[in-house]
Write an enzyme that holds these catalytic residues in place. Sequence first.
Site, PDB file in Angstrom:
ATOM      1  N   ARG A 108     -37.128  13.363  42.392  1.00 56.77           N
ATOM      2  CA  ARG A 108     -35.781  13.954  42.361  1.00 56.77           C
ATOM      3  C   ARG A 108     -35.666  14.902  43.539  1.00 56.77           C
ATOM      4  O   ARG A 108     -36.475  15.814  43.671  1.00 56.77           O
ATOM      5  CB  ARG A 108     -35.514  14.713  41.054  1.00 56.77           C
ATOM      6  CG  ARG A 108     -34.250  15.574  41.128  1.00 56.77           C
ATOM      7  CD  ARG A 108     -33.858  16.217  39.823  1.00 56.77           C
ATOM      8  NE  ARG A 108     -33.288  15.242  38.903  1.00 56.77           N
ATOM      9  CZ  ARG A 108     -32.578  15.574  37.823  1.00 56.77           C
ATOM     10  NH1 ARG A 108     -32.358  16.852  37.537  1.00 56.77           N
ATOM     11  NH2 ARG A 108     -32.103  14.649  37.029  1.00 56.77           N
ATOM     12  N   HIS A 135     -27.783   8.498  41.059  1.00 55.63           N
ATOM     13  CA  HIS A 135     -28.599   8.866  39.884  1.00 55.63           C
ATOM     14  C   HIS A 135     -28.776   7.592  39.028  1.00 55.63           C
ATOM     15  O   HIS A 135     -28.225   7.477  37.939  1.00 55.63           O
ATOM     16  CB  HIS A 135     -27.867   9.956  39.103  1.00 55.63           C
ATOM     17  CG  HIS A 135     -28.707  10.660  38.075  1.00 55.63           C
ATOM     18  ND1 HIS A 135     -30.060  10.432  37.929  1.00 55.63           N
ATOM     19  CD2 HIS A 135     -28.375  11.589  37.137  1.00 55.63           C
ATOM     20  CE1 HIS A 135     -30.521  11.200  36.947  1.00 55.63           C
ATOM     21  NE2 HIS A 135     -29.528  11.901  36.455  1.00 55.63           N
ATOM     22  N   GLN A 138     -29.854   7.364  35.188  1.00 56.35           N
ATOM     23  CA  GLN A 138     -28.792   7.820  34.282  1.00 56.35           C
ATOM     24  C   GLN A 138     -27.873   6.655  33.899  1.00 56.35           C
ATOM     25  O   GLN A 138     -27.401   6.545  32.759  1.00 56.35           O
ATOM     26  CB  GLN A 138     -27.981   8.927  34.981  1.00 56.35           C
ATOM     27  CG  GLN A 138     -26.801   9.457  34.188  1.00 56.35           C
ATOM     28  CD  GLN A 138     -27.223  10.328  33.009  1.00 56.35           C
ATOM     29  OE1 GLN A 138     -28.038  11.216  33.161  1.00 56.35           O
ATOM     30  NE2 GLN A 138     -26.665  10.052  31.838  1.00 56.35           N
ATOM     31  N   ASP A 231     -18.568  15.020  34.630  1.00 54.53           N
ATOM     32  CA  ASP A 231     -19.807  15.685  35.060  1.00 54.53           C
ATOM     33  C   ASP A 231     -19.421  17.096  35.500  1.00 54.53           C
ATOM     34  O   ASP A 231     -18.223  17.399  35.656  1.00 54.53           O
ATOM     35  CB  ASP A 231     -20.415  14.876  36.225  1.00 54.53           C
ATOM     36  CG  ASP A 231     -21.803  15.374  36.651  1.00 54.53           C
ATOM     37  OD1 ASP A 231     -22.376  16.236  35.963  1.00 54.53           O
ATOM     38  OD2 ASP A 231     -22.300  14.884  37.689  1.00 54.53           O
ATOM     39  N   CYS A 272     -23.292  13.109  31.543  1.00 58.74           N
ATOM     40  CA  CYS A 272     -24.733  13.014  31.825  1.00 58.74           C
ATOM     41  C   CYS A 272     -25.488  14.251  31.334  1.00 58.74           C
ATOM     42  O   CYS A 272     -26.683  14.172  31.071  1.00 58.74           O
ATOM     43  CB  CYS A 272     -24.957  12.814  33.314  1.00 58.74           C
ATOM     44  SG  CYS A 272     -24.165  14.078  34.330  1.00 58.74           S
ATOM     45  N   ARG A 317     -31.787   8.063  27.739  1.00 60.34           N
ATOM     46  CA  ARG A 317     -32.483   8.244  29.020  1.00 60.34           C
ATOM     47  C   ARG A 317     -33.946   7.821  28.883  1.00 60.34           C
ATOM     48  O   ARG A 317     -34.514   7.186  29.757  1.00 60.34           O
ATOM     49  CB  ARG A 317     -32.432   9.721  29.463  1.00 60.34           C
ATOM     50  CG  ARG A 317     -31.058  10.301  29.762  1.00 60.34           C
ATOM     51  CD  ARG A 317     -30.373   9.639  30.924  1.00 60.34           C
ATOM     52  NE  ARG A 317     -31.203   9.553  32.100  1.00 60.34           N
ATOM     53  CZ  ARG A 317     -31.491  10.569  32.940  1.00 60.34           C
ATOM     54  NH1 ARG A 317     -30.953  11.737  32.750  1.00 60.34           N
ATOM     55  NH2 ARG A 317     -32.268  10.382  34.004  1.00 60.34           N
TER      56      ARG A 317
HETATM   57  N1  NVA Z   1     -23.974  15.864  39.430  1.00 60.67           N
HETATM   58  C1  NVA Z   1     -24.983  16.621  38.739  1.00 60.67           C
HETATM   59  C2  NVA Z   1     -25.753  15.722  37.831  1.00 60.67           C
HETATM   60  C3  NVA Z   1     -26.801  16.415  37.004  1.00 60.67           C
HETATM   61  C4  NVA Z   1     -27.552  15.468  36.112  1.00 60.67           C
HETATM   62  C5  NVA Z   1     -25.891  17.309  39.741  1.00 60.67           C
HETATM   63  O1  NVA Z   1     -26.314  16.664  40.704  1.00 60.67           O
HETATM   64  O2  NVA Z   1     -26.170  18.493  39.558  1.00 60.67           O
HETATM   65  N1   CP Z   2     -28.653  14.074  33.150  1.00 60.39           N
HETATM   66  C1   CP Z   2     -29.719  14.600  33.801  1.00 60.39           C
HETATM   67  O1   CP Z   2     -30.224  14.064  34.775  1.00 60.39           O
HETATM   68  O2   CP Z   2     -30.172  15.744  33.243  1.00 60.39           O
HETATM   69  P1   CP Z   2     -31.333  16.664  33.857  1.00 60.39           P
HETATM   70  O3   CP Z   2     -30.776  17.292  35.128  1.00 60.39           O
HETATM   71  O4   CP Z   2     -31.606  17.678  32.783  1.00 60.39           O
HETATM   72  O5   CP Z   2     -32.518  15.821  34.165  1.00 60.39           O
END
Ligand code: NVA
Ligand code: CP
Length: 330
Positions: A108, A135, A138, A231, A272, A317
Site C-alpha cells: 500500500r 484500490h 476493495q 468514499d 469502503c 475484504r
Molecule cells: N479514498 C480513500 C480510500 C480509503 C480506503 C483513501 O485513499 O484514503
Molecule cells: N477500505 C480500506 O481499505 O480500509 P483500510 O484503509 O482500513 O484498509
Amino acid sequence: MAINLSGRSFLKLLDFSSEEIRYLLDVSKEFKKLKLTNTPHKYLEGKNIALLFEKTSTRTRCSFEVAGYDLGMGVTFLDPGSSQMGKKESIADTARVLGRLYDGIEYRGFSQELVEEMAEKAGVPVWNGLTDDFHPTQMLADLLTIEENFGYLKGLNFTFMGDARNNVANSLMVACAKMGLNFTCCGPKELFPKEELVKECEKIAKENGCTVRCTDNVEEGTKNAHVIYTDIWVSMGEPDEIWESRTKLLSPYQVNKKVMNNAHKDAIFLHCLPSFHNLDTTIGKEVHEKFGFKEMEVTDEVFESKQSKVFDEAENRMHTIKAVMYATLK
Ligand code: NVA
Ligand code: CP
C-alpha cells in the site's frame, strides 16, 4: 478455458478479464463458506508473505493478515517506521530483497508506478493494497457484497457519489465496466475522473453491454440506482488545506435519506470505510469545529440504516483477499 492466475500480480482490475474477475469472486464465495463453517483451509502452508504499508490501514492490513493465517502462511507486517523502505532503501531494492525471502508481497503506497515497479522487480506476486490511483482488492469485496444482495451483477445501476477521481472511484468505474454494471459518477465537474480512464472504461463497458456516465446532477445521477456508494472527501496523502475546498465542493453530494429515496426501492448503500458519519473521530471533530459539518459524505441515518451493507462489505475484504492470494500463489 480453465482460469489460471498462478504467479500473477494483482495491481489493477484493468489487467484482468471479466472471466478472471468472475473466477476470483467464485473462489471468494467458496472461501467464505469454509470460514463460516469453521472448515480448515491451510492450502498454502509453508509459504510466507510480507505486508508493506506506506499509508495507514485497518481493513486491508487485517484482511491480509487473517487470510494469510487461515491459509497457513507466515505473515510479516512492515510500515515505514519499522523498515528501511523509502528512506534508506528504494522500492526497487526493497522488492528485490523481499522477493528472495517471501512468496508474495502486499504493498500500500502512493503512486501506482511504485507498485507496478515492485511487481516488476520482486519476481513473486505483488498485490496492490491501495495506491493514489487504484484500490483493486476493495473492488472484489464490493462486487461480492452486491452479488450477495441482488443475486447477480449484470444490468444493475451503480452510482458513486462524491470525489469521483479518487482511487476507489477509479477502480469502481473499471469494476462496473468489466462486470456489466451501469456506472454513474455523480459529483462536481472538477472532480470527474480523468477523461482517458473514462474513455477506456466506456470501451470496456460497451463490450460488456453496460454504460459509463458522469453527471453533476444528484437527482439524475441517483435515480433508480441499485447501489449508492461513497468514499471520504479527502483521501490519504492529500494535504490538510484541501478540506475547506472539498467540503464546499462535495457537500451537495452527501448520501442522505433524500438520495436513498430517489434510488431504486431495493437500493443498498456501500462505503469502503473508514467513514465520517458522526463526530466520533478526531478528524470528524476538527472538520466540525472548522466548517460546521456534523456528518460528511454520508449521514449517520443512512450509514446505520437497513440499506447499509458496509460491515458485510468490510468482512468480504478478507474472503476476497484470501481468494486473490490463493489464486496467485497456489
Ligand atoms: N479514498 C480513500 C480510500 C480509503 C480506503 C483513501 O485513499 O484514503
Ligand atoms: N477500505 C480500506 O481499505 O480500509 P483500510 O484503509 O482500513 O484498509
